[in-house]
Design an enzyme around this catalytic site. Structure first.
Site, short mmCIF file in Angstrom:
data_model
loop_
_atom_site.label_atom_id
_atom_site.label_comp_id
_atom_site.label_asym_id
_atom_site.label_seq_id
_atom_site.Cartn_x
_atom_site.Cartn_y
_atom_site.Cartn_z
N LYS A 86 16.71 58.31 62.94
CA LYS A 86 15.82 59.43 63.27
C LYS A 86 14.35 59.01 63.29
CE LYS A 86 15.04 61.44 58.68
NZ LYS A 86 14.96 62.69 57.91
N ASP A 87 14.02 57.83 62.70
CA ASP A 87 12.64 57.35 62.71
C ASP A 87 12.30 56.54 63.95
OD1 ASP A 87 12.09 58.45 60.21
OD2 ASP A 87 12.62 56.61 59.12
N ARG A 142 9.81 69.99 61.93
CA ARG A 142 11.09 70.65 62.20
C ARG A 142 11.51 71.51 61.00
NH1 ARG A 142 16.25 69.64 60.40
NH2 ARG A 142 15.40 67.86 59.28
N ARG A 143 11.50 70.92 59.81
CA ARG A 143 11.89 71.69 58.62
C ARG A 143 10.93 72.86 58.38
NH1 ARG A 143 13.17 66.10 55.71
NH2 ARG A 143 15.42 65.99 56.10
N ARG A 155 4.69 63.97 51.02
CA ARG A 155 5.01 62.64 51.54
C ARG A 155 5.59 61.78 50.43
NH1 ARG A 155 2.87 59.91 55.34
NH2 ARG A 155 4.73 58.70 54.90
N ARG A 173 9.24 62.34 46.11
CA ARG A 173 9.22 63.78 46.41
C ARG A 173 9.94 64.59 45.33
NH1 ARG A 173 10.57 63.94 52.81
NH2 ARG A 173 11.07 61.73 52.62
N CYS A 218 6.74 63.51 66.82
CA CYS A 218 6.61 64.19 65.52
C CYS A 218 5.71 65.41 65.60
CB CYS A 218 6.05 63.22 64.48
SG CYS A 218 7.30 62.22 63.67
#
Length: 308
Positions: free
Chosen positions: A87-88, A135-136, A153, A159, A246
């Site tokens: 996904k990155d 997105r989240r 981050r 986190r 992004c």
């Protein structure tokens, strides 16, 4: 400095999750090649995405910040392949590089984590949600526009520490990362893909190499998980059709059952105030076309200005 005697050199980030993923790829390769583990070297490379910790990656240009320096090492010949969270990976890879294989996908769903509520719906009014993902943020605010979203981050462990320290009331993370790190006990609620559509390629490990390196490409073909690669190709073609980065909240998820592909995609405004979704299905041989057509249709529906 001693010359490396390794058969292969794998470029990877140095985060705990990245190293777990790189070791998983190395284990598959050692088995396929019949070599000892020390015959495949892990080369840790610090990326721009690792260095930036005080702002969201969207502010710095979006996708590719976790892969740029590793891809440069690939092109320079300092490493033979690179292991990434798929996904990155940027939507369009640099010239001369190819996504040559994917390992079998882990569970792609997101998890809600909080010490104050059992689900997103049960968070107190105006609670703080920590996430660096647009997105989240968009999907959460679509359901709960009262939430206060603050950038969170750092790697998974960082986190979780910030959440425990009370910096935010809740956060959202990928279940795949928690599973690979053995941290699933932190998940408060696993969200279904229907209620919280995953990021493109979430849960998949992508392996990148040089297009002209036939030896490595042939080796990687032997460890590729075909269903995962087909699903990821469908999702990435959706992203490419949207010129996704992004800076735009985009979600896309494909599933493979036999010869059939089912795809769902979503685009939204960052504050969740507007969104469009789509579903598509077809034969697995048409996976890339299914994703591309879904992206073009959503772009048409959203109209000019939606992505500004």
């Amino acid at each position: 400095m001693a010359q490396s005697t390794a058969f292969l050199r794998i470029g990877t980030r140095g985060s705990p999750l990245a190293l777990v993923q790189a070791r998983a790829a190395r284990a598959r390769l050692t088995a396929a090649m019949g070599v000892e583990e020390d015959g495949i070297e892990l080369v840790v490379i610090r990326t721009t995405g690792d260095i930036i910790q005080d702002r969201t990656l969207a502010e710095e240009g979006g996708k590719g910040l976790f892969t740029k320096e590793i891809e440069e090492a690939l092109l320079d010949g300092r490493v033979d392949l690179a292991v990434h969270s798929a996904k990155d990976m940027p939507t369009v890879l640099p010239g001369g590089l190819i996504l040559a294989a994917c390992l079998e996908r882990e569970d792609p769903r997101d998890v809600f984590i909080s010490r104050k509520a059992r689900s997103l719906a049960e968070l107190p009014k105006a609670a703080s949600l920590g996430t660096a993902s647009l997105r989240r943020q968009a999907i959460a605010m679509r359901a709960r526009p009262d939430l206060r979203v603050t950038p969170l981050r750092g790697n998974v462990e960082t986190r979780l520490r910030k959440l425990d320290a009370g910096e935010v009331d809740a956060t959202l993370l990928a279940l795949a990362g928690l599973r690979r790190l053995g941290l699933t006990e932190h998940a408060t609620h696993v969200m279904s893909a229907d209620e919280f559509l995953p990021a493109v390629a979430q849960g998949a490990i992508g392996i990148e190499t040089r297009t002209d390196n036939k030896r490595v490409r042939d080796t990687l073909a032997g460890i590729d998980h075909a269903n995962t690669s087909t699903a990821v190709a469908c999702e990435r073609s959706f992203l490419e059709a949207l010129d996704g980065s992004c800076k735009t909240p985009i979600a896309g998820h494909a599933t493979i059952a036999g010869d059939a592909v089912q795809f769902r995609g979503l685009i939204a405004r960052p504050d969740g105030s507007a969104a469009h979704d789509i579903a598509g299905t077809g034969h697995r041989k048409d996976a890339i076309i299914i994703g591309r057509e879904a992206g073009r249709e959503l772009k048409h529906r959203a109209g000019p200005g939606f992505f500004d």
